[in-house]
Design an enzyme around this catalytic site. Structure first.
Site, short mmCIF file in Angstrom:
data_model
loop_
_atom_site.label_atom_id
_atom_site.label_comp_id
_atom_site.label_asym_id
_atom_site.label_seq_id
_atom_site.Cartn_x
_atom_site.Cartn_y
_atom_site.Cartn_z
N HIS A 1 -3.40 6.17 4.45
CA HIS A 1 -1.97 6.35 4.77
C HIS A 1 -1.54 7.73 4.28
O HIS A 1 -1.91 8.16 3.18
CB HIS A 1 -1.11 5.32 4.04
CG HIS A 1 -1.23 3.91 4.53
ND1 HIS A 1 -1.99 3.53 5.62
CD2 HIS A 1 -0.64 2.77 4.08
CE1 HIS A 1 -1.87 2.22 5.80
NE2 HIS A 1 -1.06 1.74 4.88
N CYS B 1 0.81 -1.23 0.00
CA CYS B 1 0.00 0.00 0.00
C CYS B 1 0.85 1.28 0.00
O CYS B 1 0.56 2.22 -0.74
CB CYS B 1 -0.94 -0.01 1.20
SG CYS B 1 -0.20 -0.67 2.70
P1 NAP Z 1 -7.81 -9.39 7.56
O1 NAP Z 1 -8.83 -8.32 7.73
O2 NAP Z 1 -7.18 -9.98 8.76
O3 NAP Z 1 -8.46 -10.57 6.67
C1 NAP Z 1 -7.79 -11.75 6.41
C2 NAP Z 1 -8.58 -12.58 5.42
O4 NAP Z 1 -7.84 -13.74 5.08
C3 NAP Z 1 -9.92 -13.06 5.98
O5 NAP Z 1 -10.87 -13.13 4.95
C4 NAP Z 1 -9.57 -14.46 6.44
O6 NAP Z 1 -10.68 -15.31 6.48
C5 NAP Z 1 -8.65 -14.88 5.33
N1 NAP Z 1 -7.81 -16.01 5.71
C6 NAP Z 1 -7.00 -16.10 6.78
N2 NAP Z 1 -6.42 -17.33 6.82
C7 NAP Z 1 -6.89 -18.01 5.76
C8 NAP Z 1 -6.70 -19.32 5.25
N3 NAP Z 1 -5.89 -20.18 5.86
N4 NAP Z 1 -7.35 -19.69 4.11
C9 NAP Z 1 -8.17 -18.83 3.49
N5 NAP Z 1 -8.42 -17.58 3.93
C10 NAP Z 1 -7.78 -17.17 5.03
O7 NAP Z 1 -6.60 -8.87 6.65
P2 NAP Z 1 -6.62 -7.83 5.44
O8 NAP Z 1 -6.26 -6.50 5.93
O9 NAP Z 1 -7.84 -8.00 4.63
O10 NAP Z 1 -5.34 -8.31 4.62
C11 NAP Z 1 -5.26 -9.58 4.05
C12 NAP Z 1 -3.91 -9.71 3.34
O11 NAP Z 1 -3.88 -8.80 2.25
C13 NAP Z 1 -2.72 -9.34 4.23
O12 NAP Z 1 -2.29 -10.43 4.97
C14 NAP Z 1 -1.73 -8.86 3.23
O13 NAP Z 1 -0.93 -9.92 2.74
C15 NAP Z 1 -2.58 -8.30 2.12
N6 NAP Z 1 -2.63 -6.83 2.19
C16 NAP Z 1 -2.06 -6.18 1.21
C17 NAP Z 1 -2.08 -4.82 1.22
C18 NAP Z 1 -1.37 -4.10 0.15
O14 NAP Z 1 -0.69 -3.19 0.44
N7 NAP Z 1 -1.49 -4.45 -1.10
C19 NAP Z 1 -2.69 -4.11 2.22
C20 NAP Z 1 -3.29 -4.80 3.25
C21 NAP Z 1 -3.25 -6.18 3.21
P3 NAP Z 1 -11.43 -15.73 7.85
O15 NAP Z 1 -12.60 -14.79 7.99
O16 NAP Z 1 -11.91 -17.11 7.56
O17 NAP Z 1 -10.47 -15.66 8.97
C1 3JM Z 2 0.24 -5.91 4.42
O1 3JM Z 2 1.30 -13.01 5.27
C2 3JM Z 2 1.14 -12.15 6.13
O2 3JM Z 2 1.38 -12.31 7.31
C3 3JM Z 2 0.63 -10.81 5.66
C4 3JM Z 2 1.47 -9.67 6.12
C5 3JM Z 2 1.02 -8.38 5.46
C6 3JM Z 2 1.50 -7.96 4.22
C7 3JM Z 2 2.36 -8.87 3.39
O3 3JM Z 2 3.57 -8.97 3.66
O4 3JM Z 2 1.80 -9.46 2.48
C8 3JM Z 2 0.13 -7.56 6.15
C9 3JM Z 2 -0.26 -6.35 5.63
C10 3JM Z 2 1.13 -6.73 3.71
C11 3JM Z 2 1.66 -6.23 2.42
O5 3JM Z 2 0.89 -5.68 1.63
O6 3JM Z 2 2.87 -6.32 2.17
#
Ligand code: NAP
Ligand code: 3JM
Length: 346
Positions: free
Chosen positions: A250, A130
């Site tokens: 952010h 992000c």
């Molecule tokens: P979050 O609110 O904690 O949501 C996590 C999601 O992943 C929930 O839908 C959860 O489902 C699911 N999940 C967890 N473990 C799983 C598994 N074993 N199999 C299938 N689904 C699973 O987190 P978030 O903020 O949405 O972020 C999710 C991910 O997106 C982060 O970990 C990161 O890698 C990425 N992200 C990227 C950016 C970016 O900058 N591009 C920004 C933020 C996040 P349940 O409801 O079943 O637990």
């Molecule tokens: C943003 O796999 C994880 O634990 C997710 C950690 C995470 C990440 C990542 O490294 O994919 C949390 C929030 C990010 C990201 O966009 O890099």
């Protein structure tokens, strides 16, 4: 001939996954079907989309049968395990995690900057972090015209970047402190670690884990991803990433040094006409970007554009975007849009 496009969202119950569903709808993405996937914990939850009840299913390899585009945001481990399964079954994966970003075979795309890289994919396209995305949207036009050789960036990152549990924790710790109680922190700065601090009324200069060089992984993402997206690993990037008690949006204080000299008025004109940027810069009327104003909005907002007082070719700016939208869901959906248009399916 146009084909139906079948879409899956992995991590559909999370902060990013929910925003992906909203963004697909807001932009009228032409999906014929939408499969919502998460862990076994939330399988069975029903979500209403376009008046239809969709049941969340547990993500397994077979979930991707018949899927054309799979948007992943369920953490790096899930992407490493399931993205190859989706690709084997013919899906294009757009991955929001850091799992594949630095893989030389995987394009790392900000559509306003390097959309053409989308077509170099071998099944997986990575969405940058992000903090990198909004910085690239603002800096790419400047780099193009004036040549950036150095970036010093400090981030002020919202709780939502760490997921739904971090959003809840910010509310809980703020409520506890206002009630005169001891705040209980279990999620931030990094949920997988043992030591936690309240974010309410605080600033945490740690996002993701520390690396041996003293920088955090989040900071190193900004360095490495900038090099890959701009195709120039000589750009000197000095990041400090901090979490602030903001829900969404952010902010970044960015200082750059350019190879060629500039007039601030020209830089402002350039930014005002750049894709994905809204220039919000009017000191006389106290107008500048703020996370509350950017929440729910698609663009990257840029303001406080000014020349350094001491360094020739030094420029400062203040850059704000909704981290869950342009920083994650919107960027991924834009990539999907370009793909379906190119395939002639929209
Ligand atoms: P979050 O609110 O904690 O949501 C996590 C999601 O992943 C929930 O839908 C959860 O489902 C699911 N999940 C967890 N473990 C799983 C598994 N074993 N199999 C299938 N689904 C699973 O987190 P978030 O903020 O949405 O972020 C999710 C991910 O997106 C982060 O970990 C990161 O890698 C990425 N992200 C990227 C950016 C970016 O900058 N591009 C920004 C933020 C996040 P349940 O409801 O079943 O637990
Ligand atoms: C943003 O796999 C994880 O634990 C997710 C950690 C995470 C990440 C990542 O490294 O994919 C949390 C929030 C990010 C990201 O966009 O890099």
């Amino acid at each position: 001939m146009k084909r139906d496009v079948h879409v899956a969202v992995v991590g559909a119950t999370g902060a990013v996954g929910q925003a992906m569903i909203d963004t697909l709808l807001r932009r009228e993405f032409p999906f014929a079907s939408l499969r919502l996937l998460a862990s076994a914990r939330s399988a069975g939850t029903v979500v209403e989309v376009r008046g239809q009840q969709i049941t969340v299913e547990e993500a397994t390899p077979d979930s991707f049968e018949g899927v054309d585009i799979a948007l992943f945001s369920a953490g790096g481990d899930v992407s490493l395990r399931l993205a190859p399964e989706a690709v084997i079954r013919g899906a294009l994966v757009i991955d929001n995690t850091s799992a594949y970003r630095m893989d030389p075979m995987v394009p790392l795309v900000v559509p306003e900057v390097n959309a053409s890289d989308i077509f170099k994919n071998r099944g997986i396209i990575a969405n940058p972090n992000c903090s990198t995305i909004q910085m690239m949207v603002a800096l790419n036009p400047i780099h193009h015209v004036y040549g950036i050789r150095r970036i010093v960036v400090s981030t002020y990152q919202a709780a939502s970047g760490a997921g739904q549990r971090a959003i809840d924790e910010l509310k809980q710790t703020a409520t506890a402190i206002l009630a005169g109680e001891d705040p209980v922190a279990q999620v931030l700065p990094v949920s997988k670690l043992e030591r936690h601090y309240p974010l309410a009324f605080n600033v945490l200069p740690q996002i993701d884990v520390f690396e041996e060089n003293g920088y955090t992984k989040e900071e190193m993402k900004m360095v490495n991803e900038t090099h890959k997206i701009l195709g120039d690993s000589k750009i000197q990037v000095t990041p400090t990433a901090a979490r602030v008690p903001v829900m969404y949006g952010h902010s970044e204080a960015i200082y750059v040094e350019t190879e060629r000299s500039f007039a601030v008025s020209d830089v402002k004109k350039l930014l005002a006409s750049s894709p994905g940027v809204v220039l919000e810069d009017d000191p006389a009327h106290q107008l500048y970007p703020q996370p509350l104003r950017a929440t729910g909005e698609f663009p990257v907002f840029v303001g406080r554009v000014r020349k350094d007082l001491f360094v020739d070719n030094g420029l400062s700016l203040w850059v704000v975007a909704d981290n869950i939208l342009k920083g994650a869901a919107l960027n991924a959906v834009q990539i999907a849009e370009i793909w379906v248009r190119q395939e002639g399916n929209w």
